[in-house]
Design a protein around this motif. Structure first.
Motif, PDB file in Angstrom:
ATOM      1  N   SER A   1       0.808  -1.216   0.000  1.00  0.00           N
ATOM      2  CA  SER A   1       0.000   0.000   0.000  1.00  0.00           C
ATOM      3  C   SER A   1       0.839   1.262   0.000  1.00  0.00           C
ATOM      4  O   SER A   1       0.422   2.293  -0.504  1.00  0.00           O
ATOM      5  CB  SER A   1      -0.916   0.017   1.240  1.00  0.00           C
ATOM      6  OG  SER A   1      -1.813  -1.066   1.207  1.00  0.00           O
ATOM      7  N   PHE A   2       2.041   1.176   0.596  1.00  0.00           N
ATOM      8  CA  PHE A   2       2.852   2.374   0.748  1.00  0.00           C
ATOM      9  C   PHE A   2       4.285   2.134   0.300  1.00  0.00           C
ATOM     10  O   PHE A   2       4.794   1.019   0.392  1.00  0.00           O
ATOM     11  CB  PHE A   2       2.872   2.835   2.223  1.00  0.00           C
ATOM     12  CG  PHE A   2       1.519   3.153   2.769  1.00  0.00           C
ATOM     13  CD1 PHE A   2       0.853   4.303   2.379  1.00  0.00           C
ATOM     14  CD2 PHE A   2       0.900   2.311   3.665  1.00  0.00           C
ATOM     15  CE1 PHE A   2      -0.399   4.605   2.876  1.00  0.00           C
ATOM     16  CE2 PHE A   2      -0.353   2.599   4.167  1.00  0.00           C
ATOM     17  CZ  PHE A   2      -1.004   3.750   3.767  1.00  0.00           C
ATOM     18  N   GLU A   3       4.914   3.189  -0.173  1.00  0.00           N
ATOM     19  CA  GLU A   3       6.321   3.120  -0.541  1.00  0.00           C
ATOM     20  C   GLU A   3       7.194   3.360   0.680  1.00  0.00           C
ATOM     21  O   GLU A   3       6.829   4.104   1.590  1.00  0.00           O
ATOM     22  CB  GLU A   3       6.637   4.161  -1.615  1.00  0.00           C
ATOM     23  CG  GLU A   3       5.909   3.927  -2.938  1.00  0.00           C
ATOM     24  CD  GLU A   3       6.251   4.985  -3.962  1.00  0.00           C
ATOM     25  OE1 GLU A   3       6.882   5.989  -3.577  1.00  0.00           O
ATOM     26  OE2 GLU A   3       5.877   4.813  -5.129  1.00  0.00           O
ATOM     27  N   GLY A   4       8.363   2.729   0.695  1.00  0.00           N
ATOM     28  CA  GLY A   4       9.340   2.999   1.742  1.00  0.00           C
ATOM     29  C   GLY A   4       9.088   2.291   3.050  1.00  0.00           C
ATOM     30  O   GLY A   4       9.742   2.581   4.051  1.00  0.00           O
ATOM     31  N   ILE A   5       8.144   1.364   3.076  1.00  0.00           N
ATOM     32  CA  ILE A   5       7.879   0.596   4.295  1.00  0.00           C
ATOM     33  C   ILE A   5       8.598  -0.744   4.132  1.00  0.00           C
ATOM     34  O   ILE A   5       8.069  -1.693   3.564  1.00  0.00           O
ATOM     35  CB  ILE A   5       6.374   0.391   4.528  1.00  0.00           C
ATOM     36  CG1 ILE A   5       5.663   1.733   4.554  1.00  0.00           C
ATOM     37  CG2 ILE A   5       6.125  -0.369   5.827  1.00  0.00           C
ATOM     38  CD1 ILE A   5       6.152   2.677   5.635  1.00  0.00           C
ATOM     39  N   ASP A   6       9.831  -0.831   4.628  1.00  0.00           N
ATOM     40  CA  ASP A   6      10.654  -2.014   4.422  1.00  0.00           C
ATOM     41  C   ASP A   6      10.759  -2.899   5.658  1.00  0.00           C
ATOM     42  O   ASP A   6      11.128  -4.066   5.564  1.00  0.00           O
ATOM     43  CB  ASP A   6      12.071  -1.594   3.993  1.00  0.00           C
ATOM     44  CG  ASP A   6      12.045  -0.799   2.688  1.00  0.00           C
ATOM     45  OD1 ASP A   6      11.253  -1.170   1.806  1.00  0.00           O
ATOM     46  OD2 ASP A   6      12.781   0.186   2.582  1.00  0.00           O
ATOM     47  N   GLU A   7      10.446  -2.334   6.818  1.00  0.00           N
ATOM     48  CA  GLU A   7      10.556  -3.107   8.040  1.00  0.00           C
ATOM     49  C   GLU A   7       9.243  -3.842   8.317  1.00  0.00           C
ATOM     50  O   GLU A   7       8.209  -3.549   7.730  1.00  0.00           O
ATOM     51  CB  GLU A   7      10.884  -2.176   9.217  1.00  0.00           C
ATOM     52  CG  GLU A   7      12.155  -1.355   9.012  1.00  0.00           C
ATOM     53  CD  GLU A   7      12.330  -0.310  10.098  1.00  0.00           C
ATOM     54  OE1 GLU A   7      11.592  -0.373  11.109  1.00  0.00           O
ATOM     55  OE2 GLU A   7      13.181   0.570   9.939  1.00  0.00           O
ATOM     56  N   ASP A   8       9.295  -4.821   9.223  1.00  0.00           N
ATOM     57  CA  ASP A   8       8.085  -5.554   9.575  1.00  0.00           C
ATOM     58  C   ASP A   8       7.038  -4.620  10.169  1.00  0.00           C
ATOM     59  O   ASP A   8       5.863  -4.703   9.880  1.00  0.00           O
ATOM     60  CB  ASP A   8       8.421  -6.665  10.575  1.00  0.00           C
ATOM     61  CG  ASP A   8       9.140  -7.821   9.902  1.00  0.00           C
ATOM     62  OD1 ASP A   8       9.083  -7.901   8.671  1.00  0.00           O
ATOM     63  OD2 ASP A   8       9.751  -8.623  10.612  1.00  0.00           O
ATOM     64  N   VAL A   9       7.477  -3.725  11.031  1.00  0.00           N
ATOM     65  CA  VAL A   9       6.588  -2.746  11.626  1.00  0.00           C
ATOM     66  C   VAL A   9       7.301  -1.406  11.649  1.00  0.00           C
ATOM     67  O   VAL A   9       8.471  -1.324  12.037  1.00  0.00           O
ATOM     68  CB  VAL A   9       6.177  -3.131  13.070  1.00  0.00           C
ATOM     69  CG1 VAL A   9       5.316  -2.027  13.676  1.00  0.00           C
ATOM     70  CG2 VAL A   9       5.417  -4.446  13.069  1.00  0.00           C
ATOM     71  N   GLN A  10       6.643  -0.370  11.206  1.00  0.00           N
ATOM     72  CA  GLN A  10       7.260   0.946  11.171  1.00  0.00           C
ATOM     73  C   GLN A  10       6.342   1.973  11.821  1.00  0.00           C
ATOM     74  O   GLN A  10       5.154   2.052  11.501  1.00  0.00           O
ATOM     75  CB  GLN A  10       7.571   1.364   9.726  1.00  0.00           C
ATOM     76  CG  GLN A  10       8.297   2.708   9.628  1.00  0.00           C
ATOM     77  CD  GLN A  10       8.927   2.906   8.264  1.00  0.00           C
ATOM     78  OE1 GLN A  10       9.487   1.981   7.692  1.00  0.00           O
ATOM     79  NE2 GLN A  10       8.833   4.114   7.744  1.00  0.00           N
TER      80      GLN A  10
END
Length: 224
Positions: free
Chosen positions: A1-10
């Motif tokens: 859904s979103f760009e730049g979300i690479d970690e499991d939880v941000q």
């Protein structure tokens, strides 16, 4: 859904990550009950479509923290679009309620002192790219009696959107919204339906009025 979300939880919030405004579904989120209780969050007390849009904006605005996960939690069921009421773009109540919800969002922001430019830019870009365009392109499917109202009510929303954001749209959307501003219903009825053909074959429609030709820039369209 979103760009730049690479970690499991941000961790983030709407001010730091305005793109949250694109995710308005309420069913793909978990909420703390004390958060609801503290802010008395509830749906609009009226029968209106797209009530999740105002609810999500309120929740994002009031939350000090939002956590995003890149895990897959659900799958979409592809079905006949006519089954879902809110996917019937030719239903005039859908568009009237969409515009009403947009006004409710702006009123909520004003009442709660939300002035962050990044949030509003993201919100307005969503409306220009999706919310408004989705219905305007179907204007020829609405009964003639609603055409004037649709254009007038859309123009009221456009007055709140900076020209720089409208000018940053592709050729199709720039012309679409300029026609709204010009109250050019006849032009809209012909032009609004050509988006898909323009994407496949970027050629100026033969019946496009000369006054809109300066808004056509297919090279720019390709770059975005």
């Amino acid at each position: 859904s979103f760009e730049g979300i690479d970690e499991d939880v941000q961790f983030t919030n709407m001010k730091d990550y305005p793109s949250l405004v694109w995710d308005t579904a309420i069913w793909n989120k978990l909420y703390k009950k004390e958060f609801f209780d503290k802010h008395n969050l509830e749906f609009p007390n009226e029968f209106i479509y797209y009530e999740d849009l105002i609810f999500a904006f309120q929740a994002y605005s009031l939350a000090t923290s939002v956590y995003l996960s890149n895990e897959v939690f659900y799958y979409w069921r592809v079905r006949n679009r006519t089954v879902s009421i809110t996917h019937q773009e030719e239903n005039i109540k859908n568009y009237k309620d969409r515009l009403k919800i947009s006004r409710m969002i702006l009123d909520f922001a004003a009442d709660h002192g939300i002035t962050d430019k990044g949030i509003f830019d993201a919100l307005y870009m969503k409306w220009l790219n999706h919310d408004l365009k989705m219905f305007l392109k179907k204007i020829h499917l609405y009964s003639k009696e609603y055409h004037t109202e649709v254009v007038s009510d859309t123009n009221e929303i456009l007055k709140d959107i900076p020209d720089e954001l409208i000018n940053a749209q592709n050729s199709y959307r720039k012309i679409l919204y300029q026609m709204v501003k010009n109250n050019d219903i006849e032009g809209l009825l012909e032009f609004a339906r050509v988006e898909n053909s323009l994407m496949k074959n970027p050629v100026v429609p033969a019946n496009l009025s000369d006054k809109y030709l300066s808004l056509v820039d297919f090279d720019y369209d390709g770059s975005i």
